[in-house]
Design a protein around this motif. Structure first.
Motif, short mmCIF file in Angstrom:
data_model
loop_
_atom_site.label_atom_id
_atom_site.label_comp_id
_atom_site.label_asym_id
_atom_site.label_seq_id
_atom_site.Cartn_x
_atom_site.Cartn_y
_atom_site.Cartn_z
N LYS A 172 -54.38 89.97 29.83
CA LYS A 172 -55.41 89.01 29.47
C LYS A 172 -54.93 87.57 29.69
CE LYS A 172 -58.08 92.35 28.45
NZ LYS A 172 -59.18 92.69 29.36
N TYR A 173 -55.79 86.63 29.27
CA TYR A 173 -55.58 85.23 29.64
C TYR A 173 -54.34 84.64 28.99
CZ TYR A 173 -57.21 83.76 25.01
OH TYR A 173 -57.34 83.57 23.67
N ASN A 174 -53.93 85.12 27.80
CA ASN A 174 -52.79 84.52 27.11
C ASN A 174 -51.50 85.32 27.29
OD1 ASN A 174 -53.74 86.67 25.70
ND2 ASN A 174 -53.61 85.70 23.67
N HIS A 175 -51.49 86.23 28.25
CA HIS A 175 -50.27 86.99 28.54
C HIS A 175 -49.32 86.13 29.38
CE1 HIS A 175 -47.66 90.24 29.95
NE2 HIS A 175 -48.15 90.98 28.97
N PRO A 176 -48.01 86.25 29.19
CA PRO A 176 -47.08 85.43 29.99
C PRO A 176 -47.15 85.70 31.48
CG PRO A 176 -45.99 86.32 28.04
CD PRO A 176 -47.32 86.97 28.10
N LYS A 179 -50.34 84.25 35.00
CA LYS A 179 -50.27 83.41 36.20
C LYS A 179 -49.97 84.24 37.44
CE LYS A 179 -48.79 79.23 33.77
NZ LYS A 179 -47.73 78.20 33.63
N CYS A 180 -49.13 85.25 37.26
CA CYS A 180 -48.83 86.13 38.41
C CYS A 180 -50.07 86.91 38.84
CB CYS A 180 -47.70 87.09 38.04
SG CYS A 180 -46.15 86.28 37.58
N VAL A 181 -50.85 87.37 37.85
CA VAL A 181 -52.08 88.10 38.18
C VAL A 181 -53.08 87.19 38.88
CG1 VAL A 181 -53.99 89.42 37.20
CG2 VAL A 181 -51.70 89.69 36.27
N ASP A 182 -53.19 85.94 38.42
CA ASP A 182 -54.10 84.99 39.08
C ASP A 182 -53.67 84.73 40.52
OD1 ASP A 182 -55.56 84.81 36.77
OD2 ASP A 182 -54.49 83.04 36.04
N THR A 183 -52.37 84.67 40.76
CA THR A 183 -51.88 84.50 42.12
C THR A 183 -52.25 85.69 42.99
OG1 THR A 183 -50.02 83.21 41.29
CG2 THR A 183 -49.83 84.06 43.52
N MET A 200 -64.27 91.05 33.38
CA MET A 200 -63.10 90.64 32.61
C MET A 200 -63.53 89.96 31.32
SD MET A 200 -60.04 88.08 33.71
CE MET A 200 -58.79 87.62 32.50
N ASP A 201 -62.87 90.31 30.24
CA ASP A 201 -63.10 89.69 28.94
C ASP A 201 -61.90 88.81 28.63
OD1 ASP A 201 -63.91 88.93 26.50
OD2 ASP A 201 -63.68 90.89 25.52
N ASP A 202 -62.05 87.51 28.82
CA ASP A 202 -60.92 86.60 28.65
C ASP A 202 -60.61 86.30 27.18
OD1 ASP A 202 -60.43 86.38 31.28
OD2 ASP A 202 -61.63 84.58 31.59
N TYR A 203 -61.47 86.70 26.28
CA TYR A 203 -61.28 86.33 24.89
C TYR A 203 -60.62 87.42 24.06
CZ TYR A 203 -64.48 82.68 26.25
OH TYR A 203 -65.05 81.63 26.90
N GLU A 204 -60.15 88.44 24.73
CA GLU A 204 -59.47 89.51 24.01
C GLU A 204 -57.97 89.24 24.01
OE1 GLU A 204 -59.06 94.39 24.14
OE2 GLU A 204 -60.31 93.31 25.58
N ASP A 205 -57.37 89.27 22.84
CA ASP A 205 -55.95 88.97 22.71
C ASP A 205 -55.13 90.18 23.12
OD1 ASP A 205 -53.55 87.94 22.14
OD2 ASP A 205 -53.96 87.49 20.02
N PHE A 206 -54.09 89.94 23.91
CA PHE A 206 -53.31 91.06 24.42
C PHE A 206 -52.43 91.67 23.33
CE2 PHE A 206 -50.26 87.68 24.69
CZ PHE A 206 -49.04 88.28 24.51
N SER A 215 -44.50 95.39 34.48
CA SER A 215 -43.40 94.44 34.51
C SER A 215 -43.57 93.45 35.66
CB SER A 215 -42.06 95.17 34.64
OG SER A 215 -42.02 95.91 35.86
N GLU A 216 -42.75 92.41 35.65
CA GLU A 216 -42.84 91.43 36.72
C GLU A 216 -42.42 92.02 38.06
OE1 GLU A 216 -41.22 86.90 37.74
OE2 GLU A 216 -40.58 87.95 35.91
N LYS A 217 -41.47 92.96 38.04
CA LYS A 217 -41.05 93.60 39.27
C LYS A 217 -42.19 94.41 39.89
CE LYS A 217 -36.91 95.16 39.40
NZ LYS A 217 -35.68 96.00 39.19
#
Length: 608
Positions: A172-176, A179-183, A200-206, A215-217
């Motif tokens: 979701k939007y507040n996950h660290p 930014k990678c997903v947006d890219t 997409m529901d941007d107001y749901e807290d992860f 993972s990032e990898k």
């Protein structure tokens, strides 16, 4: 008997001594730095799925660690061997010569392989280009193979986009890692971005749900897959459109060959407007004479000339080691010019010789395809990895190509064994006497292998081997080729009918607007002008009645228009191509998908 000597004049293009060695030293070491160090690093950087410059550089360094480490290990072992052995005393210039010889040996190995293919395939391609039936059958064959690749690219893109959708819904939007997903989403096609944005529901807290997040990898790997699948899908789409235009044009040429009017007629007009200058000189009559009469003969003559050049190259490659007598034809031509001090003739002969060698070698690089790992596609559809790989090949092939040319013309003293002034190129190469088995063995006898490669290319042995391994290649005497040609012909026929229907629909809509659009506007304008002021008081009373009258008239007119535009469609009719027709969408009666819209919410009160 006195022999008249020709005076030697200083040519206008003479370059002073000392300039060319500097030039060649810069060119040679720059190309070596590019091909062995920089371009491999840039390949890994371009293929990396990292989200930052630092991440991409780190990935490129890790991938090239084995590549660079292997060279350092070999070079270090060689230095240790030289230092331990008391019988070897090598200086820095000799070590430099050994390195240059190793690089040229690897480049000469590739050069002969590519040259043997190009010497036969280039003249044969122009000879086959004069055969219209051959080109049309090969285009049908390419269409069948490209359709399979296009379908596979679309399926791969769908699978990758499904993975992106799952990741987009989980992070979701507040996950660290948001930014990678947006890219990743920015690299996706626009239609997929819109679908994922709506769901997409941007107001749901992860943190509220205990889900397993990637993972990032894994996101780096997904980013890499998205870049590759999107680029491949775009490339197949563009290639399909280009192949359709080529097939339509070849079919037009086949039809116009029997034309009695000597006017070239196109089935489909080009969407891009042509230049007036080209339209004036390259009119339909000139186009007919060029395409139907002159071009085949021009290709045949060009194929014969290129075949003569190929025979000269093959003969010279097999005989350039013979200095007494001189058997290499390139050396004979250059020595004849030397006797008369004809500097311009020497420049022209050298330019044409190395130009033909370069075409034979470099054109083969453009034809090579290693699955989807390395592939040079036209119309700016080549990925960065393939472009860098081709740049590496060009840098590796240029020095041995120059060295081979000097051997053919007997300008290399290590091959001609004459005490002549060395050229600027051989002066920076150093003396090859350090490695006599390479100078007197490999450099002289390995180019003779070009004869075997030319014979194998002439009989299409490589194509037949690939065909036996399951990689379909165009062969006229193969059942699989005939089946693919028939399949491609049917695909081209369907695309042609689809485009004809689209053009007919556009022309009918254009005629309808020209015929009925202006008359409706004029009648509406006349009614507004001739309204009597005395009757303005009764306008409110008669509003509903007149609206009902004109609504029924308009519906009747639109119904007539629909009956005029609807035609019987063939069996392969694709309804999706007509869903955007504004005439059918406004009618409120029927859409090509088979749905009646007379009871739709927006048309219930039309007749009230």
């Amino acid at each position: 008997m006195l022999v008249r000597q020709h005076p030697c004049f200083k040519p206008w293009s003479y370059i002073p001594d000392g300039i060319m060695p500097i030039f060649w030293r810069v060119v040679y070491w720059t190309s070596q730095f590019l091909t062995w160090i920089l371009l491999p690093f840039m390949q890994s950087y371009a293929r990396s799925g990292g989200f930052s410059i630092t991440g991409k550089i780190k990935t490129a360094l890790i991938e090239n660690a084995i590549y660079y480490g292997t060279y350092l290990l070999i070079f270090g072992a060689f230095l240790i061997y030289v230092a331990v052995n008391p019988h070897l005393h090598l200086e820095w210039n000799q070590l430099q010569t050994i390195g240059i010889a190793a690089a040229n040996t690897w480049g000469l190995f590739l050069l002969v392989l590519l040259l043997g293919y190009g010497l036969v395939e280039i003249p044969r391609s122009y000879w086959n280009g004069a055969k219209r039936g051959y080109l049309l059958m090969k285009t049908y064959f390419k269409a069948a193979k490209l359709m399979t690749e296009k379908a596979d690219a679309e399926e791969t893109l769908e699978d990758v986009m499904e993975e992106v959708r799952k990741v987009n819904e989980s992070i979701k939007y507040n996950h660290p890692l948001r930014k990678c997903v947006d890219t990743i989403l920015k690299k996706c096609p626009i239609e997929y971005q819109e679908k994922m944005g709506r769901n997409m529901d941007d107001y749901e807290d992860f943190d509220e749900k205990h889900n397993t997040y990637p993972s990032e990898k894994s996101l780096v790997k997904l980013h890499k897959q998205v870049i590759y699948s999107v680029q491949r899908h775009r490339r197949t789409q563009v290639q399909w459109q280009i192949l359709l235009e080529q097939a339509f044009y070849l079919e037009d040429v086949a039809k116009n060959e029997t034309s009695a009017t000597c006017q070239f007629v196109h089935t489909f007009q080009s969407p891009e407007p042509e230049n007036r200058f080209i339209q004036y000189f390259y009119n339909p009559t000139v186009e007919w004479y060029w395409e139907c009469l002159l071009r085949p003969w021009f290709y045949r003559v060009l194929a014969v000339v290129l075949s003569i050049f190929s025979v000269i190259v093959v003969w010279s490659e097999c005989t350039f080691f013979s200095t007494t007598p001189v058997l290499s034809l390139f050396a004979v031509f250059i020595q004849l010019a030397e006797k008369t001090y004809n500097y311009i003739y020497i420049e022209i002969a050298c330019f044409l010789s190395i130009f033909f060698l370069s075409i034979c070698v470099y054109s083969t690089v453009f034809r090579i395809r290693v699955f989807n790992y390395y592939y040079l596609a036209s119309h700016h559809q080549t990925d960065a990895y393939s472009l860098l790989f081709s740049g590496m090949l060009f840098c590796r092939l240029t020095p041995p190509l120059c060295l081979n040319f000097l051997g053919l013309t007997h300008m290399d003293s290590s091959i001609s064994h004459q005490n002549t002034q060395p050229t600027a190129y051989t002066s920076i190469m150093g003396s090859m006497k350090v490695l006599s088995f390479i100078a007197d063995g490999f450099y002289i006898y390995y180019p003779m292998l070009v004869v075997i490669l030319c014979i194998a290319t002439y009989f299409s042995l490589g194509t037949r081997c690939l065909n036996l391994l399951g990689f379909q290649q165009f062969m006229g005497d193969n059942d699989m080729t005939s089946d693919l040609v028939d399949e491609g012909k049917e695909l081209i026929r369907r695309e042609k009918r689809k485009r004809q229907r689209q053009e007919e629909g556009e022309s009918r809509r254009r005629e309808w607007k020209e015929r009925y659009g202006h008359s409706r506007e004029d009648s509406t304008r006349n009614r507004n002008v001739h309204i009597d002021p005395k009757e303005s008081n009764f306008s409110d009373i008669s509003t509903n009645r007149s609206a009902s009258k004109y609504t029924r008239a308009n519906n009747r007119t639109e119904r007539d228009r629909i009956e005029l535009l609807q035609d019987a469609e063939p069996l392969d009719f694709n309804a999706e191509t007509f869903t955007d027709d504004p005439l059918e969408s406004e009618s409120g009666r029927y859409q090509p998908g088979g749905r009646y819209l007379s009871m739709s919410r927006s048309r219930i009160f039309d007749d009230v």
